[in-house]
Design an enzyme around this catalytic site. Structure first.
Site, short mmCIF file in Angstrom:
data_model
loop_
_atom_site.label_atom_id
_atom_site.label_comp_id
_atom_site.label_asym_id
_atom_site.label_seq_id
_atom_site.Cartn_x
_atom_site.Cartn_y
_atom_site.Cartn_z
N TYR A 1 1.13 -0.96 -0.21
CA TYR A 1 0.07 -0.06 -0.30
C TYR A 1 0.57 1.16 -0.13
CZ TYR A 1 1.22 1.11 5.27
OH TYR A 1 1.25 1.06 6.45
N LYS B 1 6.34 -1.95 2.17
CA LYS B 1 4.98 -1.75 2.70
C LYS B 1 4.21 -2.48 2.63
CE LYS B 1 3.17 3.58 3.22
NZ LYS B 1 3.60 3.57 4.71
N GLU C 1 12.90 2.64 13.69
CA GLU C 1 11.74 3.61 12.95
C GLU C 1 10.87 4.38 13.96
OE1 GLU C 1 10.31 2.72 9.48
OE2 GLU C 1 10.34 0.89 9.97
N LEU D 1 11.26 1.52 6.78
CA LEU D 1 10.31 1.69 4.87
C LEU D 1 11.59 3.29 5.65
CD1 LEU D 1 7.58 1.23 3.44
CD2 LEU D 1 7.15 3.20 4.82
N1 PDD Z 1 2.49 5.16 7.96
N2 PDD Z 1 7.79 4.14 8.44
C1 PDD Z 1 6.41 3.62 8.88
C2 PDD Z 1 6.49 1.82 9.44
C3 PDD Z 1 5.19 4.12 8.58
O1 PDD Z 1 4.81 3.01 8.94
C4 PDD Z 1 5.34 5.33 7.99
C5 PDD Z 1 3.91 5.51 7.07
C6 PDD Z 1 6.80 5.66 7.30
C7 PDD Z 1 6.70 7.20 7.22
O2 PDD Z 1 6.48 7.19 6.10
P1 PDD Z 1 5.99 8.04 5.10
O3 PDD Z 1 6.55 9.31 5.18
O4 PDD Z 1 5.97 8.25 3.52
O5 PDD Z 1 4.59 8.87 5.43
C8 PDD Z 1 7.81 5.44 8.64
C9 PDD Z 1 1.86 5.00 6.93
C10 PDD Z 1 1.47 7.35 6.99
C11 PDD Z 1 0.63 4.36 7.15
O6 PDD Z 1 0.73 3.61 7.37
O7 PDD Z 1 -0.27 4.87 7.71
#
Ligand code: PDD
Length: 295
Positions: free
Chosen positions: A32, A152, A184, A208
């Site tokens: 996703y 992801k 993270e 991620l």
């Molecule tokens: N999640 N690390 C993890 C495990 C995440 O699920 C996310 C973001 C990030 C940050 O990535 P980005 O800056 O590209 O949003 C890092 C999304 C927002 C979610 O699962 O809703």
């Protein structure tokens, strides 16, 4: 009722149905993206589509759509849900691709399936103003996830359990520690500031590659702010002057309490104020169409 996109059709969310044999439902076999759009303009779309491609490659699933087709669908979903968003028309789009459904439940890939493609959007609410004055609390937890956290994947049970554990401790995020290093957050990337230097762990399969993270590094570079990508020992977190978490939906959030103790002086710090200012300027430029996003 929001309008969603499912396998070629735009329809009300309540009418959108996926087979119980879908491998996303049975195995969590899918990937996703979450992409913000400000004033109807998708934020860093090319970066999100590249990460989507990397995630699909990671699970050996062909991308069912071209970048142009993705862009068309995402724009259409945003447009159809415009009346649900506020006057500023800020929305976040969720897209999901699963390996589709097969007649039998079998762990190995089915011979031929059509991937399931699902997209919806949600209005983005403005960040809580208390965050700028108080920040958030976080706790550290053991990273119980798998070894390909760069993908992801929709399989988010560990993240869900970790975030809930944080919530049980009245904390807004869990910072995940593997082999003594902070990797993270449960749904965010992590930064620390030490003696004026902005630091974040280097990209690896353990985390991620966040789009927000990369933009923070880009802004630091452009504005000559000292920064580095380096491993961060969990036991050095307590000495950090500032800690932030970043994500597409929460932007850049200062962590002012960690495991119940104050971070720095317990308030959002000066480096965060500088960087969130740069980030918001960038975001406004995207909204106004003055930021070249290379699309
Ligand atoms: N999640 N690390 C993890 C495990 C995440 O699920 C996310 C973001 C990030 C940050 O990535 P980005 O800056 O590209 O949003 C890092 C999304 C927002 C979610 O699962 O809703």
């Amino acid at each position: 009722m929001p309008t969603v996109y499912l396998n070629g059709t735009y329809l009300p969310a309540e009418e959108a149905c996926v087979s119980v044999m879908d491998r996303g439902f049975l195995f969590g076999d899918g990937v996703y993206e979450v992409i913000p759009a400000y004033g109807g303009r998708l934020f860093r779309l090319d970066h999100h589509l590249q990460r989507l491609q990397d995630s699909l490659d990671g699970i050996r699933l062909d991308n069912p759509l071209s970048d142009d087709a993705w862009r068309g669908i995402l724009d259409e979903v945003l447009e159809r849900n415009r009346d649900r968003a506020g006057a500023d028309n800020d929305q976040s789009v969720y897209l999901q691709v699963t390996r589709g459904s097969a007649a039998r439940r079998d762990h190995a890939f089915p011979e031929q399936t059509t991937p399931t493609v699902f997209v919806f959007s949600n209005p983005i609410t403005a960040p809580d103003p208390l965050i700028a004055t108080r920040g958030i609390s976080a706790i550290t937890l053991d990273d119980i996830r798998w070894q390909y956290c760069n993908i992801k994947a929709i399989t988010l049970l560990p993240n869900v359990l970790l975030r809930q554990q944080a919530a049980d401790h009245n904390a807004a995020e869990a910072l995940l520690v593997r082999h003594g290093r902070v990797i993270e957050g449960s749904a965010s990337n992590v930064f620390v500031v030490r003696e004026g230097v902005i630091l974040t762990p280097p990209r690896s399969e353990q985390m991620l590659p966040g789009i927000t993270r990369d933009l923070v590094l880009e802004l630091a570079e452009q504005h000559a702010l000292p920064y580095g990508e380096t491993d961060i020992q969990a036991d050095s977190l307590r000495q950090a002057d500032e800690i932030w978490v970043t994500s597409s939906t929460r932007e850049i959030v200062p962590v002012t309490r960690l495991d119940g103790a104050e971070v720095g002086d317990g308030r959002p710090g000066p480096a965060w104020k500088t960087v969130i200012g740069l980030y918001r300027d960038y975001k406004e430029a995207v909204r106004n169409g003055t930021q070249d996003q290379g699309l």
